[in-house]
Design a protein around this motif. Structure first.
Motif, PDB file in Angstrom:
ATOM      1  N   SER A   1       0.816  -1.194  -0.065  1.00  0.00           N
ATOM      2  CA  SER A   1       0.024   0.023   0.121  1.00  0.00           C
ATOM      3  C   SER A   1       0.910   1.388  -0.027  1.00  0.00           C
ATOM      4  CB  SER A   1      -0.862   0.089   1.223  1.00  0.00           C
ATOM      5  OG  SER A   1      -1.542   1.153   1.339  1.00  0.00           O
TER       6      SER A   1
ATOM      7  N   ASN B   1      -3.147   3.445  -1.108  1.00  0.00           N
ATOM      8  CA  ASN B   1      -3.507   2.910  -2.415  1.00  0.00           C
ATOM      9  C   ASN B   1      -2.774   2.083  -2.963  1.00  0.00           C
ATOM     10  OD1 ASN B   1      -5.454   5.071  -3.388  1.00  0.00           O
ATOM     11  ND2 ASN B   1      -3.945   6.255  -3.231  1.00  0.00           N
ATOM     12  N   SER B   2      -3.222   1.259  -3.970  1.00  0.00           N
ATOM     13  CA  SER B   2      -2.493   0.059  -4.665  1.00  0.00           C
ATOM     14  C   SER B   2      -1.235   0.671  -5.529  1.00  0.00           C
ATOM     15  CB  SER B   2      -3.325  -0.923  -5.187  1.00  0.00           C
ATOM     16  OG  SER B   2      -3.884  -0.028  -6.409  1.00  0.00           O
TER      17      SER B   2
END
Length: 131
Positions: free
Chosen positions: A68, A72-73
């Motif tokens: 992460s 967010n990815s």
């Protein structure tokens, strides 16, 4: 009989110690991957992915969901930072089924991109072609 029990305990303890070290080492190996993605350094990302694959037998699909970058990815991070080269590389390396699956927040990458005004980004275009 007692010797067998002692030997079994030693073997089990040793294997747990080595398994714990492997997990920590993977975390160390992936430590700066967010910085690499944000900087759009495709060559460095490719090296990082090859190193993790050769050292730990892990492909991007194996660790993608565990990384992460500020919540967010990796692909979302690439989209937010307009990191087209690294984002495109990850989209091409990920299995199609994983690209269309919901992420940790329950949204797919394409739904998230549309929601955040990134549906017209080059990475989103590559993603749509791949899915």
């Amino acid at each position: 009989m007692l010797k067998i029990v002692k030997t079994s305990i030693v073997i089990a303890t040793t294997s747990l110690i080595f398994a714990g070290n492997a997990q920590a080492d993977v975390g160390e190996a992936l430590q700066n991957i967010c910085t690499i993605v944000k900087a759009d350094d495709k060559g460095e990302l490719r090296k990082k992915m090859k190193r993790v694959q050769s050292d730990f037998s892990l492909r991007i699909k194996d660790y993608y969901s565990g990384v992460s970058c500020g919540g967010n990815s990796l692909i979302r991070t690439a989209m937010l930072n307009n990191a087209v080269e690294t984002g495109t590389l990850m989209v091409k390396k990920m299995p199609k089924s994983d690209l269309s699956a919901p992420e940790n927040d329950g949204k797919t990458i394409t739904a998230w991109a549309a929601e955040n005004g990134l549906a017209n980004s080059p990475i989103a275009a590559v993603l749509k072609d791949r899915i």
